[in-house]
Write a protein that holds these residues in place. Structure first.
Motif, PDB file in Angstrom:
ATOM      1  N   GLY A  58      28.129  28.148-130.916  1.00 23.24           N
ATOM      2  CA  GLY A  58      28.263  29.578-130.694  1.00 23.24           C
ATOM      3  C   GLY A  58      29.638  30.109-131.068  1.00 23.24           C
ATOM      4  N   PRO A  59      29.857  31.410-130.858  1.00 22.97           N
ATOM      5  CA  PRO A  59      31.118  32.037-131.259  1.00 22.97           C
ATOM      6  C   PRO A  59      32.327  31.618-130.431  1.00 22.97           C
ATOM      7  CG  PRO A  59      29.692  33.626-130.167  1.00 22.97           C
ATOM      8  CD  PRO A  59      28.868  32.395-130.381  1.00 22.97           C
ATOM      9  N   PHE A  60      32.096  31.143-129.211  1.00 24.54           N
ATOM     10  CA  PHE A  60      33.192  30.701-128.333  1.00 24.54           C
ATOM     11  C   PHE A  60      32.655  29.512-127.545  1.00 24.54           C
ATOM     12  CE2 PHE A  60      36.024  30.358-124.848  1.00 24.54           C
ATOM     13  CZ  PHE A  60      37.169  31.115-125.086  1.00 24.54           C
ATOM     14  N   SER A  61      33.238  28.339-127.803  1.00 21.69           N
ATOM     15  CA  SER A  61      32.684  27.137-127.182  1.00 21.69           C
ATOM     16  C   SER A  61      33.776  26.097-127.025  1.00 21.69           C
ATOM     17  CB  SER A  61      31.513  26.625-128.024  1.00 21.69           C
ATOM     18  OG  SER A  61      30.859  25.539-127.407  1.00 21.69           O
ATOM     19  N   SER A  62      33.420  24.831-127.187  1.00 18.82           N
ATOM     20  CA  SER A  62      34.367  23.751-126.912  1.00 18.82           C
ATOM     21  C   SER A  62      35.413  23.582-128.005  1.00 18.82           C
ATOM     22  CB  SER A  62      33.614  22.437-126.695  1.00 18.82           C
ATOM     23  OG  SER A  62      32.774  22.156-127.787  1.00 18.82           O
ATOM     24  N   ASP A  63      35.157  24.075-129.216  1.00 20.87           N
ATOM     25  CA  ASP A  63      36.187  24.024-130.255  1.00 20.87           C
ATOM     26  C   ASP A  63      37.356  24.917-129.862  1.00 20.87           C
ATOM     27  OD1 ASP A  63      34.754  22.311-131.806  1.00 20.87           O
ATOM     28  OD2 ASP A  63      34.361  23.714-133.439  1.00 20.87           O
ATOM     29  N   TYR A  64      38.550  24.346-129.855  1.00 23.01           N
ATOM     30  CA  TYR A  64      39.773  25.085-129.508  1.00 23.01           C
ATOM     31  C   TYR A  64      40.366  25.594-130.826  1.00 23.01           C
ATOM     32  CZ  TYR A  64      43.767  25.973-126.353  1.00 23.01           C
ATOM     33  OH  TYR A  64      44.742  26.565-125.574  1.00 23.01           O
ATOM     34  N   ILE A  65      39.811  26.672-131.303  1.00 23.85           N
ATOM     35  CA  ILE A  65      40.016  27.113-132.685  1.00 23.85           C
ATOM     36  C   ILE A  65      41.469  27.520-132.929  1.00 23.85           C
ATOM     37  CG2 ILE A  65      39.326  28.822-134.415  1.00 23.85           C
ATOM     38  CD1 ILE A  65      36.589  28.940-133.027  1.00 23.85           C
ATOM     39  N   GLY A  66      42.053  26.937-133.964  1.00 19.48           N
ATOM     40  CA  GLY A  66      43.387  27.315-134.392  1.00 19.48           C
ATOM     41  C   GLY A  66      44.524  26.696-133.606  1.00 19.48           C
ATOM     42  N   LEU A 115      29.150  33.321-143.191  1.00 19.32           N
ATOM     43  CA  LEU A 115      28.692  33.069-141.821  1.00 19.32           C
ATOM     44  C   LEU A 115      27.547  32.064-141.843  1.00 19.32           C
ATOM     45  CD1 LEU A 115      28.743  36.752-140.470  1.00 19.32           C
ATOM     46  CD2 LEU A 115      30.563  35.033-140.370  1.00 19.32           C
ATOM     47  N   HIS A 116      27.891  30.787-141.712  1.00 21.29           N
ATOM     48  CA  HIS A 116      26.905  29.722-141.658  1.00 21.29           C
ATOM     49  C   HIS A 116      26.748  29.256-140.210  1.00 21.29           C
ATOM     50  CE1 HIS A 116      27.787  28.605-146.162  1.00 21.29           C
ATOM     51  NE2 HIS A 116      27.234  29.783-146.018  1.00 21.29           N
ATOM     52  N   HIS A 117      25.867  28.287-139.997  1.00 21.83           N
ATOM     53  CA  HIS A 117      25.575  27.818-138.645  1.00 21.83           C
ATOM     54  C   HIS A 117      25.342  29.044-137.739  1.00 21.83           C
ATOM     55  CE1 HIS A 117      27.958  24.247-140.192  1.00 21.83           C
ATOM     56  NE2 HIS A 117      26.880  23.659-139.720  1.00 21.83           N
ATOM     57  N   ASN A 118      25.686  28.918-136.484  1.00 16.49           N
ATOM     58  CA  ASN A 118      25.621  30.046-135.539  1.00 16.49           C
ATOM     59  C   ASN A 118      26.913  30.145-134.743  1.00 16.49           C
ATOM     60  OD1 ASN A 118      22.883  31.089-135.918  1.00 16.49           O
ATOM     61  ND2 ASN A 118      22.229  29.071-135.187  1.00 16.49           N
ATOM     62  N   HIS A 119      28.008  29.690-135.349  1.00 13.54           N
ATOM     63  CA  HIS A 119      29.271  29.615-134.626  1.00 13.54           C
ATOM     64  C   HIS A 119      30.187  30.780-135.004  1.00 13.54           C
ATOM     65  CE1 HIS A 119      27.433  25.869-133.832  1.00 13.54           C
ATOM     66  NE2 HIS A 119      27.878  25.224-134.883  1.00 13.54           N
TER      67      HIS A 119
END
Length: 541
Positions: free
Chosen positions: A310-318, A203-207
């Motif tokens: 953060g844990p839920f943001s602009s990255d559309y993960i996966g 768990l790096h950064h804060n994402h």
């Protein structure tokens, strides 16, 4: 079909690396053209990434540094400050001032300013650019033995060249020419690395969800699997720690927002908007998370370069796994899905009652910058393709070279940004909680060298192609190399090598390094910087 066009150097792609490569080719006395699917030049540098990921600026040289000098020249004029007083902006920067009077560089800028610099270069050097020209990936690359003779686009245009550069984010020319490449994460065992492969529990950064004071259930009814999963959570095992997989870093748009009342456009409500898409974010807010604005990084004229945080943001993960090797239609569908997701996210944050009122009110102070991306509804024209194909060339750069555990041969430029990967998946832990995986941040002990061998294919596969963007590197090494200042450095070095290969009538793999390095040094490139090797007690971020 029109008559074939003949050049010394044909560059495919419209990225920042493509522009610096073309400029250097002209400075080397070669005929050159850029052939690209894009209509706007500069890639992410003109597509919203104005808060530059520079790392240590001492190793940014040549045309890359000249780019930031030209940005400084623009902002040195009072006329550049339409929405903000120049003096009020001051020396906003990342770790050093954005405005450096001694070296006359500026590292933070508006998207349209970057594009203007690129277009001025193109005009100054009279470089022909063939836009909206898409490589025929099926049979548009003609080779004679190991040599590319010409490329054809879907419109039927044919471009002959003595040398070719693939400066695209996707590596389409490289792949179509039969050059080996990789998509996804290698195992740690493949190259003897630590930070490659599946990284569950890291768990790096804060994402990640570890930033919250309480665990978050992935189910619609908390802790009730029979109620079904919330959207955007993957219901599959994350994989064995350190193992290879097909996953790549998440994509997003770097959004340019404005908080000036006269220069902002309300966030659009996308077609088929569904607030349920953001149900997990609502649950995160319920858990007390308030750091939504931590990556609204300021750029001139009261605008932002807004990135994932953060844990839920602009990255559309996966949601991008099929992009690198996908057809043009597949990629376009993925791009449109990212647009819809991210526009919906902005609308949700600004309007939905599930969002804390203080956050909604602050979001409503922003809008899309009205004077940016004016031909695209004020929306960025370039999705952040953080990672797609990566060539497997003469030399594969790994974390071991970046951390200086091994010597790097034949430096043609330097990078310095930390090992940096965004998340690759969102999954359910063994404890039944939601978690993100793949986000890595490792500080290095100073800049590192990038070898010439990582820009050229294997000798047996192609002898007149140089690849400065989809370079031969491992997933985690590419996580640092992939920064825009570095792409500009590598674009210039690629063109210098191609020109030398033409001058000597030899393969790119045989370019004399003593001559190449001397020319690069004469151009102001930085090829070495004294730093000690890293030990195992690496600092994370």
């Amino acid at each position: 079909m029109t008559s074939p066009k003949h050049y010394d150097l044909v560059i495919y792609g419209g990225t920042s690396a493509a522009v610096t490569a073309a400029v250097q080719a002209k400075r080397s006395g070669k005929t050159v053209t850029i052939v690209c699917p894009e209509t706007h030049l500069g890639g992410l540098s003109s597509g919203g990434l104005g808060y530059s990921d520079t790392g240590e600026k001492e190793v940014i040289g040549g045309l890359s540094r000249e780019f930031y000098h030209r940005v400084w020249q623009h902002y040195d004029s009072q006329e550049a400050w339409q929405w903000e007083e120049k003096e009020a902006y001051g020396n906003v920067g990342q770790s050093t001032p954005a405005i450096d009077p001694e070296k006359k560089t500026m590292w933070i800028f508006e998207p349209h300013v970057a594009e203007q610099v690129f277009e001025e270069w193109i005009a100054e050097y009279e470089i022909p650019v063939h836009r909206d020209e898409w490589l025929d990936r099926e049979d548009g690359v003609v080779k004679e033995g190991r040599k590319i003779v010409s490329i054809r686009t879907l419109s039927g245009q044919v471009y002959h060249g003595r040398m070719f550069i693939d400066a695209s984010y996707e590596g389409d020319l490289m792949a179509s020419a039969g050059v080996d490449y990789h998509v996804g994460r290698e195992s740690n065992a493949t190259y003897g690395e630590t930070w490659n492969g599946v990284q569950t529990g890291v768990l790096h950064h804060n994402h990640h969800f570890g930033v919250l004071d309480q665990a978050v259930s992935p189910y619609r009814i908390p802790d009730d699997p029979s109620s079904g999963l919330l959207p955007l959570i993957h219901n599959e095992a994350p994989g064995e720690f350190g193992a290879a997989d097909h996953r790549i870093q998440a994509y997003c748009y770097r959004m340019c927002m404005s908080c000036h009342p006269d220069n902002r456009v309300p966030f659009p409500k996308p077609d088929d908007y569904n607030p349920d898409t953001y149900a997990l974010l609502a649950r995160i807010f319920q858990a007390g998370w308030t750091a939504i604005f931590n990556k609204f990084d300021p750029i001139p004229n009261l605008k932002t370069d807004t990135n994932n945080h953060g844990p839920f943001s602009s990255d559309y993960i996966g949601m991008n796994y099929d992009y690198p090797d996908g057809s043009y239609a597949t990629r376009q569908a993925i791009i449109e899905a990212h647009t819809k997701y991210q526009q919906g996210l902005l609308y949700f944050l600004s309007n939905d009652s599930q969002v804390p009122e203080a956050i909604r009110q602050q979001m409503q102070e922003y809008g899309l910058a009205a004077d940016e991306f004016v031909d695209n509804g004020n929306w960025p024209h370039q999705l952040y393709i953080r990672e797609a194909r990566r060539m497997i060339g003469e030399f594969v750069t790994t974390e071991n070279e970046l951390l200086k555990r091994r010597t790097t041969p034949q430096s043609i430029g330097m990078g310095s940004y930390p090992l940096d990967s965004h998340n690759t998946q969102r999954y359910i832990t063994a404890e039944g909680h939601v978690q993100n995986e793949g986000d890595i941040g490792i500080y290095m002990n100073g800049p590192y060298q990038i070898p010439y061998g990582s820009l050229v294919p294997k000798r047996a596969q192609c002898c007149n192609l140089v690849v400065p963007v989809c370079v031969s590197s491992s997933h985690i090494a590419f996580g640092s190399i992939r920064m825009e200042p570095v792409f500009m450095i590598l674009g210039q070095s690629a063109a210098t090598a191609a020109a030398l290969a033409m001058d000597h009538e030899i393969c790119v793999q045989d370019v004399p390094y003593d001559q190449l390095s001397q020319q690069l040094l004469d151009q102001g490139q930085v090829l070495e910087f004294e730093t000690p090797a890293c030990d195992e007690a690496l600092q994370t971020f």
